[in-house]
Design an enzyme around this catalytic site. Structure first.
Site, PDB file in Angstrom:
ATOM      1  N   LYS A 117      26.496 -18.243  -3.932  1.00  0.00           N
ATOM      2  CA  LYS A 117      25.501 -17.842  -4.935  1.00  0.00           C
ATOM      3  C   LYS A 117      26.284 -17.512  -6.203  1.00  0.00           C
ATOM      4  O   LYS A 117      27.176 -16.658  -6.183  1.00  0.00           O
ATOM      5  CB  LYS A 117      24.715 -16.607  -4.495  1.00  0.00           C
ATOM      6  CG  LYS A 117      24.308 -16.600  -3.025  1.00  0.00           C
ATOM      7  CD  LYS A 117      23.108 -17.457  -2.733  1.00  0.00           C
ATOM      8  CE  LYS A 117      22.901 -17.592  -1.231  1.00  0.00           C
ATOM      9  NZ  LYS A 117      22.045 -18.693  -0.829  1.00  0.00           N
ATOM     10  N   ASP A 176      26.783  -8.778  12.878  1.00  0.00           N
ATOM     11  CA  ASP A 176      27.203  -8.946  11.486  1.00  0.00           C
ATOM     12  C   ASP A 176      28.044 -10.233  11.391  1.00  0.00           C
ATOM     13  O   ASP A 176      29.074 -10.364  12.052  1.00  0.00           O
ATOM     14  CB  ASP A 176      28.044  -7.726  11.072  1.00  0.00           C
ATOM     15  CG  ASP A 176      28.463  -7.782   9.606  1.00  0.00           C
ATOM     16  OD1 ASP A 176      28.353  -8.865   8.981  1.00  0.00           O
ATOM     17  OD2 ASP A 176      28.905  -6.743   9.082  1.00  0.00           O
ATOM     18  N   ALA A 226      18.714 -16.802  10.324  1.00  0.00           N
ATOM     19  CA  ALA A 226      17.248 -16.647  10.409  1.00  0.00           C
ATOM     20  C   ALA A 226      16.542 -17.099   9.114  1.00  0.00           C
ATOM     21  O   ALA A 226      17.087 -16.891   8.028  1.00  0.00           O
ATOM     22  CB  ALA A 226      16.918 -15.171  10.676  1.00  0.00           C
ATOM     23  N   PRO A 227      15.383 -17.754   9.232  1.00  0.00           N
ATOM     24  CA  PRO A 227      14.639 -18.049  10.467  1.00  0.00           C
ATOM     25  C   PRO A 227      15.091 -19.331  11.186  1.00  0.00           C
ATOM     26  O   PRO A 227      14.546 -19.648  12.243  1.00  0.00           O
ATOM     27  CB  PRO A 227      13.200 -18.210   9.955  1.00  0.00           C
ATOM     28  CG  PRO A 227      13.357 -18.720   8.551  1.00  0.00           C
ATOM     29  CD  PRO A 227      14.613 -18.090   8.013  1.00  0.00           C
ATOM     30  N   GLY A 228      16.062 -20.072  10.641  1.00  0.00           N
ATOM     31  CA  GLY A 228      16.606 -21.165  11.455  1.00  0.00           C
ATOM     32  C   GLY A 228      16.527 -22.567  10.861  1.00  0.00           C
ATOM     33  O   GLY A 228      16.663 -23.546  11.592  1.00  0.00           O
TER      34      GLY A 228
HETATM   35  C1  LIG Z   1      18.986 -17.214   2.927  1.00  0.00           C
HETATM   36  S1  LIG Z   1      18.708 -16.546   4.495  1.00  0.00           S
HETATM   37  C2  LIG Z   1      19.221 -17.825   5.579  1.00  0.00           C
HETATM   38  C3  LIG Z   1      18.245 -18.928   5.732  1.00  0.00           C
HETATM   39  C4  LIG Z   1      18.654 -19.903   6.815  1.00  0.00           C
HETATM   40  N1  LIG Z   1      19.862 -20.640   6.458  1.00  0.00           N
HETATM   41  C5  LIG Z   1      17.554 -20.902   7.108  1.00  0.00           C
HETATM   42  O1  LIG Z   1      17.757 -22.098   6.849  1.00  0.00           O
HETATM   43  O2  LIG Z   1      16.505 -20.528   7.633  1.00  0.00           O
HETATM   44  C6  LIG Z   1      20.013 -15.405   4.649  1.00  0.00           C
HETATM   45  C7  LIG Z   1      20.074 -14.717   6.008  1.00  0.00           C
HETATM   46  O3  LIG Z   1      21.337 -14.071   6.088  1.00  0.00           O
HETATM   47  C8  LIG Z   1      21.186 -12.920   6.857  1.00  0.00           C
HETATM   48  N2  LIG Z   1      22.353 -12.038   6.598  1.00  0.00           N
HETATM   49  C9  LIG Z   1      22.722 -11.480   5.431  1.00  0.00           C
HETATM   50  N3  LIG Z   1      23.856 -10.749   5.607  1.00  0.00           N
HETATM   51  C10 LIG Z   1      24.205 -10.906   6.898  1.00  0.00           C
HETATM   52  C11 LIG Z   1      25.271 -10.399   7.709  1.00  0.00           C
HETATM   53  N4  LIG Z   1      26.239  -9.641   7.185  1.00  0.00           N
HETATM   54  N5  LIG Z   1      25.318 -10.762   9.013  1.00  0.00           N
HETATM   55  C12 LIG Z   1      24.364 -11.565   9.553  1.00  0.00           C
HETATM   56  N6  LIG Z   1      23.334 -12.037   8.849  1.00  0.00           N
HETATM   57  C13 LIG Z   1      23.240 -11.718   7.541  1.00  0.00           C
HETATM   58  C14 LIG Z   1      19.840 -12.366   6.435  1.00  0.00           C
HETATM   59  O4  LIG Z   1      19.310 -11.538   7.467  1.00  0.00           O
HETATM   60  C15 LIG Z   1      19.030 -13.636   6.218  1.00  0.00           C
HETATM   61  O5  LIG Z   1      18.261 -13.945   7.357  1.00  0.00           O
END
Ligand SMILES: C[S@@+](CC[C@H](N)C(=O)[O-])C[C@H]1O[C@@H](n2cnc3c(N)ncnc32)[C@H](O)[C@@H]1O
Length: 354
Positions: free
Chosen positions: A304, A259, A220-222
């Site tokens: 990171k 997750d 998210a958001p995609g």
């Molecule tokens: C940096 S953002 C991703 C942005 C995405 N790649 C984009 O281009 O829009 C990180 C995302 O990882 C999700 N996230 C973090 N830990 C997670 C987990 N254990 N399982 C699923 N989603 C996770 C967060 O909810 C967040 O939306």
């Protein structure tokens, strides 16, 4: 023949130490004596190597360096170009370099101070190009060396060359990509850059085909999902957060609230990408598990990095992946790059190969 060579590598300002450390490590492993010159936040590293260019350049390559945006081999240095005629000494120095050139790039470091030179370079470089055309020093054959004119001020220039197969295809090593209109986040540019930087043309052709399947962990958001769906690739997007409306409207995305460290696909997929903000070693282990178990064939992922000891953290991730893949019996390859769109992070590519 010159028995020594000089490499000049560009990086994001603030990452000079990390870049110098990996350049020194590669030279040490190859038994090449070298001396590094760098200053904090200058945006480049200069390395004198006690070996001729052909030997040094087979060891120290753009692809092996994580923190190098570009790598060039210095052929001439001019430290006092006169204001009244910069062109003549510059052309005389270029004439000492054998061969022809494909592209000519006037470049600077990626610092605010160096960027003040850009209007001077825009005016000056057409004169250089015109003179080199007249002297038949340019060629449009695809494998011809690039000519780099790296200015630190209007009177100081390092003149270097790079081979297209061992260098970044972008001036200053900076991927200037246009933000796609429908993509829901700017991180889309990170995956777009990763496709161009970490994959070969053949790999892009084979793996980014309509009808293949991808899993996006932390989607998210995609923005990353958008890179796949815009190529007709079906995506399972794993995230508890909401996906952008335009991405969902493509009909190519299944959004699963789960997750990302636990969810697994029912069938193998071509791609798993991961942009979850987590400990680098945890992400490296997850990616290694997916590829080792054959859940995906390829993965692009973000690590990171901590502010300090970035190099050590990358080595730890490499070791983890190496250990997990070695016991799986698969052949594999691993590449890392600190992309232009990466800040305190790097992007990795891991793939099982036949
Ligand atoms: C940096 S953002 C991703 C942005 C995405 N790649 C984009 O281009 O829009 C990180 C995302 O990882 C999700 N996230 C973090 N830990 C997670 C987990 N254990 N399982 C699923 N989603 C996770 C967060 O909810 C967040 O939306």
């Amino acid at each position: 023949m010159d028995l020594t060579s000089q490499a000049l590598a560009y990086c994001r300002p603030g990452f000079e130490k990390d870049l110098a450390a990996e350049m020194l490590q590669i030279c040490a492993k190859a038994g090449l004596a070298c001396l590094e010159h760098t200053q904090a936040n200058c945006g480049y590293v200069l390395l004198d190597i006690d070996a001729p260019l052909d030997e040094a350049s087979t060891q120290l390559t753009y692809q092996r360096l994580v923190f190098a945006r570009q790598l060039i081999w210095v052929r001439q240095v001019l430290a006092d170009l006169p204001d009244r005629d910069r062109l003549s000494p510059l052309i005389a120095a270029i004439e000492k370099i054998p061969g022809r050139f494909g592209r000519i790039w006037a470049e600077t470091a990626d610092t605010n101070e160096a960027k003040t030179l850009s209007s001077f370079l825009k005016r000056f470089i057409p004169h250089v190009e015109r003179t080199l055309v007249e002297r038949r020093r340019l060629s449009d054959k695809p494998d011809t060396a690039n000519l780099h004119l790296f200015f630190t001020d209007s009177s100081h220039v390092w003149i270097g060359t790079s081979e297209p197969q061992s260098s970044s295809p972008w001036p200053m090593g900076i991927a200037r990509l246009r933000m796609p209109h429908d993509a829901p986040s700017r991180s889309t540019l990170k995956l777009a850059e990763a496709f161009f930087t970490l994959l070969t043309e053949d790999e892009r052709k084979n793996s980014l085909r309509a009808g293949l399947r991808a899993v996006d962990l932390g989607a998210a958001p995609g923005g990353w999902t958008w890179q796949f769906v815009s190529r007709g690739i079906l995506v399972t997007a794993i995230d508890n957060g909401p996906m952008g409306e335009k991405v969902k409207a493509t009909g190519l995305v299944e959004h699963v609230r789960a997750d990302g460290f636990v969810w697994k696909p029912a069938k193998p997929v071509e791609w798993m990408v991961c942009d979850m903000v987590e400990q680098p070693s945890r992400v490296a282990q997850l990616v290694a598990d997916w590829v080792a178990a054959g859940r995906c064939r390829r993965s692009i992922f973000n690590l990171k990095l901590p502010m300090k000891k970035r190099h050590d953290e990358i080595e730890r991730a490499r070791a983890l992946i190496h250990k997990r893949l070695s016991i799986s019996g698969r052949n594999w390859e691993l590449r890392f790059k600190h992309l232009y769109h990466d800040r305190e992070e790097i992007t990795g590519y891991l793939a099982a190969i036949k």
